[in-house]
Design an enzyme around this catalytic site. Structure first.
Site, PDB file in Angstrom:
ATOM      1  NE  ARG A   5     -29.977  14.571 -14.658  1.00 14.03           N
ATOM      2  CZ  ARG A   5     -29.127  13.562 -14.633  1.00 14.03           C
ATOM      3  NH1 ARG A   5     -29.502  12.370 -15.018  1.00 14.03           N
ATOM      4  NH2 ARG A   5     -27.882  13.736 -14.228  1.00 14.03           N
ATOM      5  CE  LYS A  16     -12.245  10.295 -25.372  1.00 10.52           C
ATOM      6  NZ  LYS A  16     -11.443  10.215 -24.140  1.00 10.52           N
TER       7      LYS A  16
HETATM    8  N1  NAP Z   1     -16.199  15.399 -18.552  1.00 13.01           N
HETATM    9  C1  NAP Z   1     -15.244  15.522 -19.455  1.00 13.01           C
HETATM   10  O1  NAP Z   1     -14.104  15.823 -19.132  1.00 13.01           O
HETATM   11  C2  NAP Z   1     -15.554  15.318 -20.910  1.00 13.01           C
HETATM   12  C3  NAP Z   1     -14.518  15.460 -21.855  1.00 13.01           C
HETATM   13  C4  NAP Z   1     -14.816  15.325 -23.211  1.00 13.01           C
HETATM   14  C5  NAP Z   1     -16.108  15.015 -23.607  1.00 13.01           C
HETATM   15  N2  NAP Z   1     -17.072  14.842 -22.656  1.00 13.01           N
HETATM   16  C6  NAP Z   1     -18.429  14.541 -23.105  1.00 13.01           C
HETATM   17  O2  NAP Z   1     -19.244  15.653 -22.802  1.00 13.01           O
HETATM   18  C7  NAP Z   1     -20.572  15.215 -22.517  1.00 13.01           C
HETATM   19  C8  NAP Z   1     -20.977  15.718 -21.143  1.00 13.01           C
HETATM   20  O3  NAP Z   1     -20.099  15.182 -20.187  1.00 13.01           O
HETATM   21  P1  NAP Z   1     -20.055  15.727 -18.679  1.00 13.01           P
HETATM   22  O4  NAP Z   1     -18.849  15.108 -18.069  1.00 13.01           O
HETATM   23  O5  NAP Z   1     -20.193  17.193 -18.648  1.00 13.01           O
HETATM   24  O6  NAP Z   1     -21.355  15.029 -18.084  1.00 13.01           O
HETATM   25  P2  NAP Z   1     -22.099  15.358 -16.698  1.00 13.01           P
HETATM   26  O7  NAP Z   1     -21.212  16.102 -15.790  1.00 13.01           O
HETATM   27  O8  NAP Z   1     -22.711  14.085 -16.248  1.00 13.01           O
HETATM   28  O9  NAP Z   1     -23.261  16.356 -17.157  1.00 13.01           O
HETATM   29  C9  NAP Z   1     -24.389  15.939 -17.848  1.00 13.01           C
HETATM   30  C10 NAP Z   1     -25.389  17.070 -17.840  1.00 13.01           C
HETATM   31  O10 NAP Z   1     -26.526  16.674 -18.595  1.00 13.01           O
HETATM   32  C11 NAP Z   1     -27.697  17.018 -17.851  1.00 13.01           C
HETATM   33  N3  NAP Z   1     -28.749  16.112 -18.241  1.00 13.01           N
HETATM   34  C12 NAP Z   1     -28.877  14.784 -18.031  1.00 13.01           C
HETATM   35  N4  NAP Z   1     -30.019  14.319 -18.574  1.00 13.01           N
HETATM   36  C13 NAP Z   1     -30.622  15.384 -19.107  1.00 13.01           C
HETATM   37  C14 NAP Z   1     -31.857  15.573 -19.791  1.00 13.01           C
HETATM   38  N5  NAP Z   1     -32.667  14.556 -20.020  1.00 13.01           N
HETATM   39  N6  NAP Z   1     -32.177  16.817 -20.188  1.00 13.01           N
HETATM   40  C15 NAP Z   1     -31.362  17.863 -19.971  1.00 13.01           C
HETATM   41  N7  NAP Z   1     -30.167  17.743 -19.341  1.00 13.01           N
HETATM   42  C16 NAP Z   1     -29.827  16.529 -18.906  1.00 13.01           C
HETATM   43  C17 NAP Z   1     -27.303  16.905 -16.391  1.00 13.01           C
HETATM   44  O11 NAP Z   1     -28.188  17.688 -15.607  1.00 13.01           O
HETATM   45  P3  NAP Z   1     -27.975  17.917 -14.028  1.00 13.01           P
HETATM   46  O12 NAP Z   1     -26.694  18.668 -13.876  1.00 13.01           O
HETATM   47  O13 NAP Z   1     -29.122  18.771 -13.621  1.00 13.01           O
HETATM   48  O14 NAP Z   1     -27.959  16.562 -13.412  1.00 13.01           O
HETATM   49  C18 NAP Z   1     -25.878  17.459 -16.450  1.00 13.01           C
HETATM   50  O15 NAP Z   1     -25.917  18.865 -16.330  1.00 13.01           O
HETATM   51  C19 NAP Z   1     -20.545  13.699 -22.657  1.00 13.01           C
HETATM   52  O16 NAP Z   1     -20.906  13.332 -23.960  1.00 13.01           O
HETATM   53  C20 NAP Z   1     -19.072  13.354 -22.442  1.00 13.01           C
HETATM   54  O17 NAP Z   1     -18.682  12.157 -23.064  1.00 13.01           O
HETATM   55  C21 NAP Z   1     -16.826  14.987 -21.331  1.00 13.01           C
END
Ligand code: NAP
Length: 430
Positions: free
Chosen positions: A46, A207
């Site tokens: 974003r 999961k």
């Molecule tokens: N975090 C973990 O440890 C973890 C572990 C395993 C799996 N996961 C999975 O991995 C995925 C991502 O998790 P995360 O923790 O990395 O989430 P996050 O930190 O909230 O990151 C989400 C990203 O998506 C971007 N985004 C949101 N809406 C968007 C759109 N409409 N178009 C393009 N980009 C968009 C955001 O942009 P901005 O940065 O510009 O706001 C951000 O970069 C999820 O499915 C989660 O369940 C996460």
């Protein structure tokens, strides 16, 4: 060396930034293992101004992640946005439509829509990979799908949510109540501002549904997962568990029985000497029990930028090296429906905690409610005496069917001398 594999990354948050950093720092080792370089050619998030920890000046930026998924230069789309519907789903559908392999860490989407996505990918001879969606850095999908492929699995279970495990561990270590520990976890960034997905078992259910599909060769069935979280676990329960030789863990369990497949997420009492009891803090673990291999225990970091990036990178290396296995281990059209076993038919031993008025006849009334439902008591602890006051009474039962236990609890709750709804935790035998 073959031409580079060109990838687009949608979502540059915790996981997305971690993936960019890994591919940057480990470029040489990744290229040697993949037989070609893996190059990020496009990204989308974003906020374009936010620092993602790597130089993106030569990478195409897309405001619209769905448009990026159709970019003709891209070989693989990596979806790291999250969410069961909306843009994440559109990104994957568009990528498959445009004949690109896809990698995702999105457990919510895979749990809701995994079978459909797998079918779509297979119809087009494309790869759909989701190692990072379950237990972060622990390569559990690959282990179940490939490493244990020669086994019939009997049971797969694990600690699938680091936040809940951290809360339960800290409650035990500090002797604090749930709400206090959760607030502190939120302050430290270990729990989200809205912690319900983690604390109420929803994330673990996502999961587990994916694991059960990989482990038992059945379509993903999130609706078939019984889900209960840890909000009702109190400090008192943790103390009693210790006294009885148990630890309380939020587990996801998939088990094949004669009646079908049990899929359940709930707090469990597990014997202190079992491997799963020793998995503390934010760590995750998955245990698989196969007919030839016996018990396999995998443990590690289930979340966070670096461990999750490690899992995404492994998927990308497989794609680059053209190693392919169907997403759930066998063609999606061959996934076999196995009946789900309803929770009422589950058999377990139980831990029950009651707050009762300390007066004559109370225990006899409780024992009668259990006897009427053929629930047999194994042990009872009544700590201290305080005539006329509220005191805790704890019981454990022999193995009994859940429906009978629930009926007995309803009768016990209706007794005048029982002051609070009974607390029940299932005792899991490993
Ligand atoms: N975090 C973990 O440890 C973890 C572990 C395993 C799996 N996961 C999975 O991995 C995925 C991502 O998790 P995360 O923790 O990395 O989430 P996050 O930190 O909230 O990151 C989400 C990203 O998506 C971007 N985004 C949101 N809406 C968007 C759109 N409409 N178009 C393009 N980009 C968009 C955001 O942009 P901005 O940065 O510009 O706001 C951000 O970069 C999820 O499915 C989660 O369940 C996460």
């Amino acid at each position: 060396m073959k031409p580079p594999l060109k990838i687009a990354v949608a979502g540059l948050g915790t996981v997305g930034s971690g993936v960019l950093q890994l591919l940057d720092r480990q470029a040489d080792v990744v290229a040697r293992r993949a037989g070609r370089r893996i190059v990020v050619v496009a990204v989308s998030a974003r906020d374009r101004r936010r620092d993602r920890g790597v130089d993106l000046s030569s990478v195409r930026w897309y405001e619209d992640a769905v448009a990026m998924a159709a970019d003709p230069e891209v070989d693989v789309v990596v979806e790291l946005i999250g969410g069961a519907q909306g843009v994440a789903c559109a990104v994957l559908d568009t990528a498959l439509e445009h004949r690109k392999h896809v990698v995702t860490a999105n457990k919510a989407l895979m749990a809701h829509d995994g079978t459909r996505l797998a079918m779509r990918a297979e119809e087009r001879n494309l790869i759909l990979s989701f190692e990072a969606a379950v237990a972060g850095g622990i390569p559990v999908i690959k282990a179940l799908r490939e490493g244990l492929a020669g086994n019939r699995l009997e049971r797969v279970y694990g600690i699938l949510n680091g936040t809940s495990n951290y809360v339960l561990t800290t409650m035990r270590e500090l002797g604090h109540e749930f709400a206090e520990v959760l607030a502190e976890a939120q302050r430290l960034g270990y729990a989200e501002a809205d912690p319900s997905f983690d604390i109420d078992g929803v994330d673990a259910a996502h999961k587990l549904a994916i694991l059960a599909s990989v482990g038992f060769g059945r379509p993903v069935d999130l609706d078939g997962v019984y889900t209960e979280g840890i909000r009702h676990v109190s400090r008192l329960d943790i103390e009693f568990a210790e006294e009885l030789g148990y630890r309380i863990k939020l587990l996801g369990i998939a088990r094949l029985t004669e009646e079908g497949l049990e899929q359940r997420v709930h707090p469990c009492m597990v014997r202190r000497e079992t491997p799963i009891a020793a998995v503390e803090g934010v760590y995750n673990a998955v245990v698989a029990e196969g007919d030839f291999v016996g018990r396999v225990v995998l443990q590690g970091r289930g979340a966070g930028a670096a461990p999750t990036a490690s899992a995404v990178a492994a998927d990308l290396i497989d794609i680059a090296a053209e190693r392919r296995v169907p997403p759930f281990g066998l063609p999606a059209s061959d996934l076999r429906r196995i009946p789900s076993v309803a929770m009422e038919r589950h058999h377990s031993a139980y831990y029950i905690r009651l707050m009762v008025v300390d007066q004559p006849g109370v225990i006899a009334d409780i024992a009668a409610a259990l006897r009427d439902e053929q629930v047999s008591m194994e042990a009872m602890i009544q700590r201290g005496r305080a005539p006329g006051e509220a005191v805790p009474v704890v019981m454990t039962t022999h193995i009994t069917v859940e429906a009978a236990m629930q009926r007995a609890l309803e009768k016990i709750e209706a007794l005048d001398s029982v002051l609070e709804p009974p607390r029940m935790i299932r005792i899991e035998d490993f």
